[in-house]
Write an enzyme that holds these catalytic residues in place. Structure first.
Site, mmCIF file in Angstrom:
data_model
loop_
_atom_site.group_PDB
_atom_site.id
_atom_site.type_symbol
_atom_site.label_atom_id
_atom_site.label_comp_id
_atom_site.label_asym_id
_atom_site.label_seq_id
_atom_site.Cartn_x
_atom_site.Cartn_y
_atom_site.Cartn_z
ATOM 1 N N GLY A 217 0.822 -1.197 0.000
ATOM 2 C CA GLY A 217 0.000 0.000 0.000
ATOM 3 C C GLY A 217 0.860 1.252 0.000
ATOM 4 O O GLY A 217 2.078 1.213 -0.237
ATOM 5 N N GLU A 242 -1.330 -3.252 -6.270
ATOM 6 C CA GLU A 242 -2.014 -2.308 -7.145
ATOM 7 C C GLU A 242 -1.237 -1.008 -7.321
ATOM 8 O O GLU A 242 -1.419 -0.290 -8.311
ATOM 9 C CB GLU A 242 -3.436 -2.029 -6.641
#
Length: 625
Positions: A217, A242
Site C-alpha cells: 500500500g 495495485e
C-alpha cells in the site's frame, strides 16, 4: 498500420479540448483517469462544458470541482466514485455524489457488461511512438478497461507522461480525439512515518519471510515496513500490488526487491499504477523491470494466490473482537472504499506460504477510544469478514486469529489493544459471553514479549523446531500437548495426572509476564504458525530473593533429541537478563535423563537428596567450572 497511416490519423484527430468534448451527450457516463495520471486540459474544459449538458455521470475518485461545489449538484453533472477521497466525502454524504462499494478487480467486468457501460473515456497518455501507439504511462489499472470498453476515447497527449511497460499501449486508431497538453504530472509526496507506524511496522516486518512477494500500500505503515526492510538488507523480495510507490522504488534500487524468486512474473515488479513524485516517474520510464497492467489482472485473487509467499499488508481503521475489519467509513460518512485490499487479503491467504496482515494503530490520533472494539461502529463497512482475517497488528503486537475460536480471538486481540482499554474490552467480552465469566484478565503486556528468543533450531536426528515464548492464545495448544503426555512423563514433570487439569491450571503456562513468570514452547517444524507443540519449559519467581523455580517437559516421541537442553539454555540466558541468580527445582528418582540435561546446562549444579527426590540448584551467576 503503416507509419504514414497512423501519423495521418493522429493529425486528423488532433483538435482543441472544446471540440473533443463535443462527443458528450446528456445522459452519458464518462470515465476520467484517476490518481496522478488525471488530465488537466480536458478536465478544465469539462468544467466549462457543464452548462450545455444534463445528467452526465462522471466516474472519478477525485472531485473535478473545488469545494464547496465538489458534487456539482446542478442536474448537469453528477460524480460517481468507487473510492471516496477526502474531497468527495461531504458530497457523497450530502447526496450530491454517488459511491459504489466494489472491489477494484471487479470494475472492469462492470464496464464490459450492461451494468455500467462507458460512453466516453478521458485519459492522459504519452505521445505516440514510432509504431503508432500512445502509452497509458503511470495510470493503467482501471484506465486499461476504460479505453478498451468506452465508445469514445479522448486522449490528452502530455510529453511529461513516462512511457511504461506492460499492458500500456493505446493504438492511435483507438483514440477518437487527441488534445495536446504539456504540464507536470500530479505528484504525491511519500507518506509521513510517525512513531506508531514504526512500531506497527516492526511487528509486521517480523511476519515477512525471506523471498516473499509484497503488497504494502501507500501509507505510513507501508513506508515504515520498507524502511525496516532496507535496514534488514538482502531478502530478495518480489513486488506485486495495485500501487508502485516511492518505497517500492527504493527497495528495487537497493537490491532488496529483485523479483528473482517470484513464482509468477519472475524478474518483474507488477502493479496497476504509480503513485509518487517526479523521481519515481523518472525511474519507471521505459524500465524493463516493471510492468503496469489492468486491475482485473493484477488484483485477481486467483492470480495473487498463485504467487507463493505472497504477503499483503492492509492498513485499516477498526477490528472487532471477533475479527471483523472495517475501513469504509468515517463516522457516519463514507470514506475510502474496498479498493484492492480485500482481493489481496483473500489472495495471500490462499497463497502457499502467504500471509494476509491487517494493520492499524490501537487508537485514533486523539487517543480517546480503541480501534480494537467489542463491536464495530454503527454503519461501519466490513471490508473483511471473520473468516478472511489471519494476522492483526497494532503497535502493541501481532495477533494470529485465523483458525481460532471466538474466545481465543478475543484474548489475542485484547492483548494488542492499547493498555488503557484492555480492562474494559475484557469486561465487555465477558458481558457478551465471548469470554468465560470466571476468567481473570491475564498479563497482556506484549511490549514485554521477548521476541528475540524466537528461533528455528535443528537438533539431533534432523529434528527442526520453532521455539518461542508462550502467549494467552496458546491455551488450547498447551492443553492438547499436556493431554498427549504419557503417564510417566506427566508424573516426572508434575508429580500427578495432568489429564484432569482445569482451565485455571492450564492458564498458568500461557498467562505470563515474561519477567516473574516465563514459558517457552517448541512447535514442530520451522513455521511459527505450527500448532504441533512438542516441548515446554518455564520458570516462576520464588518469593523473595533472586531465585526462580524451573521446569520443562518434552513429548515422549521427541525425547533424547537435545530439545530440553537447548530450551533450558535459552531460559537461563533470559533469566540472567531479568536479574535472576538461581534456578531451583527437583528431580524424582528414576529420571536420570533429567539429571543429565541439568548437568549439561553450562552453569554450576548443586545437588542434594531428600525423601527420594534430588533437590537441584543451578547457579546462574557463573559458568560451569
Amino acid at each position: 498500420m503503416a507509419e504514414t497511416d497512423w501519423r495521418e490519423t493522429y493529425v486528423a484527430r488532433r483538435m482543441s479540448a472544446a471540440d473533443a468534448l463535443r462527443v458528450l451527450r446528456s445522459g452519458d457516463r464518462v470515465f476520467v483517469s484517476p490518481g496522478c495520471g488525471r488530465n488537466a486540459v480536458l478536465v478544465e474544459e469539462l468544467r466549462r462544458t457543464v452548462e450545455r449538458l444534463w445528467d452526465v455521470e462522471i466516474l472519478a475518485g477525485r472531485s473535478l470541482w473545488p469545494a464547496p461545489e465538489a458534487g456539482r449538484p446542478s442536474g448537469h453533472f453528477r460524480q460517481h466514485a468507487f473510492h471516496v477521497g477526502d474531497d468527495l466525502r461531504d458530497a457523497v454524504a450530502d447526496g450530491q455524489a454517488d459511491y459504489t462499494p466494489v472491489r477494484s478487480s471487479e470494475v472492469p467486468a462492470l464496464f464490459a457488461s450492461a451494468a455500467m457501460p462507458l460512453d466516453v473515456a478521458i485519459v492522459q497518455v504519452a505521445p505516440p511512438d514510432d509504431t503508432g501507439a500512445c502509452n497509458l504511462g503511470i495510470s493503467v489499472g482501471l484506465t486499461r478497461a476504460a479505453v478498451d470498453q468506452a465508445r469514445f476515447v479522448l486522449a490528452e497527449i502530455n510529453p511529461a507522461m513516462p512511457r511504461t511497460n506492460g499492458r500500456t499501449r493505446l493504438p492511435v486508431e483507438r483514440v477518437h480525439a487527441f488534445v495536446e497538453g504539456d504540464h507536470p504530472l500530479d505528484e504525491l509526496p511519500p507518506p509521513a512515518i510517525d512513531d506508531v507506524s514504526r512500531r506497527i511496522a516492526e511487528h509486521c516486518e517480523r511476519l515477512i519471510p525471506e523471498r516473499a512477494t509484497l503488497r504494502l500500500g501507500n501509507n505510513g505503515v507501508a513506508a515504515a515496513i520498507a524502511e525496516r526492510l532496507l535496514a534488514r538488507g538482502g531478502g530478495e523480495f518480489g513486488w506485486h500490488g495495485e500501487m508502485f510507490t516511492e518505497a517500492a522504488m527504493d527497495l528495487m534500487l537497493a537490491g532488496i526487491v529483485t523479483n528473482a524468486h517470484k513464482t509468477v512474473d519472475g524478474g518483474l515488479s507488477v502493479a496497476c499504477r504509480c503513485v509518487g513524485t517526479r523521481r519515481l516517474y523518472d525511474f519507471v520510464r521505459d524500465n524493463p523491470a516493471l510492468e503496469l497492467r489492468g486491475e482485473d489482472e493484477v488484483s485477481d485473487p486467483a492470480r495473487i494466490a498463485a504467487q507463493e509467499r505472497m504477503v499483503a499488508v492492509a492498513r485499516v481503521e477498526q477490528v472487532d473482537l471477533t475479527g471483523q475489519v472495517a475501513d469504509e467509513f468515517t463516522g457516519a460518512r463514507f470514506g475510502g472504499g474496498f479498493g484492492a485490499r480485500y482481493d489481496f487479503l483473500r489472495g495471500s491467504a490462499a497463497s502457499r506460504g502467504g500471509r494476509p496482515i491487517v494493520a492499524l494503530p490501537s487508537t485514533p490520533p486523539d487517543g480517546r477510544s480503541s480501534n480494537i472494539r467489542m463491536y464495530l461502529d454503527p454503519g461501519a463497512g466490513v471490508v473483511a469478514g471473520r473468516s478472511d482475517v489471519h494476522y492483526v497488528v497494532t503497535e502493541w503486537g501481532a495477533a494470529l486469529v485465523h483458525g481460532r475460536s471466538i474466545r481465543d480471538r478475543a484474548l489475542a486481540l485484547i492483548a494488542i489493544a492499547h493498555p488503557r482499554f484492555r480492562p474494559e474490552l475484557f469486561e465487555a467480552a465477558q458481558r457478551n459471553r465471548h469470554l468465560p465469566a470466571d476468567l481473570s484478565l491475564p498479563a497482556l503486556d506484549l511490549t514485554a514479549y521477548p521476541r528475540h528468543l524466537e528461533q528455528v533450531a535443528t537438533l539431533r536426528d534432523a529434528l527442526t523446531v520453532f521455539i518461542r515464548p508462550a502467549h494467552p492464545g496458546d491455551e488450547r495448544m498447551v492443553r492438547t500437548f499436556l493431554y498427549g503426555l504419557s503417564e510417566r512423563s506427566a508424573y516426572h514433570r508434575f508429580h500427578n495426572d495432568v489429564r484432569r487439569m482445569d482451565e485455571s491450571a492450564v492458564r498458568q503456562f500461557v498467562n505470563v509476564d515474561y519477567r516473574d513468570t516465563m514459558s517457552l514452547i517448541a512447535v514442530l517444524g520451522a513455521n511459527p504458525e505450527s500448532r504441533r507443540m512438542i516441548a515446554m519449559g518455564q520458570y516462576l519467581r520464588c518469593a523473595g530473593g533472586d531465585a526462580a523455580e524451573y521446569a520443562f517437559v518434552t513429548a515422549d516421541e521427541y525425547q533424547g533429541r537435545g530439545l530440553a537442553s537447548f530450551m533450558l539454555r535459552i531460559l537461563i540466558e533470559h533469566a540472567r537478563a531479568q536479574g535472576y541468580g538461581r534456578f531451583v527445582g527437583d528431580v524424582l528418582v528414576g529420571n536420570p535423563s533429567r539429571l543429565r540435561v541439568l548437568e549439561k546446562a553450562g552453569v554450576p549444579v548443586h545437588r542434594s537428596f531428600e525423601d527420594g527426590v534430588h533437590l537441584i540448584e543451578l547457579d546462574l551467576t557463573k559458568p560451569a567450572g
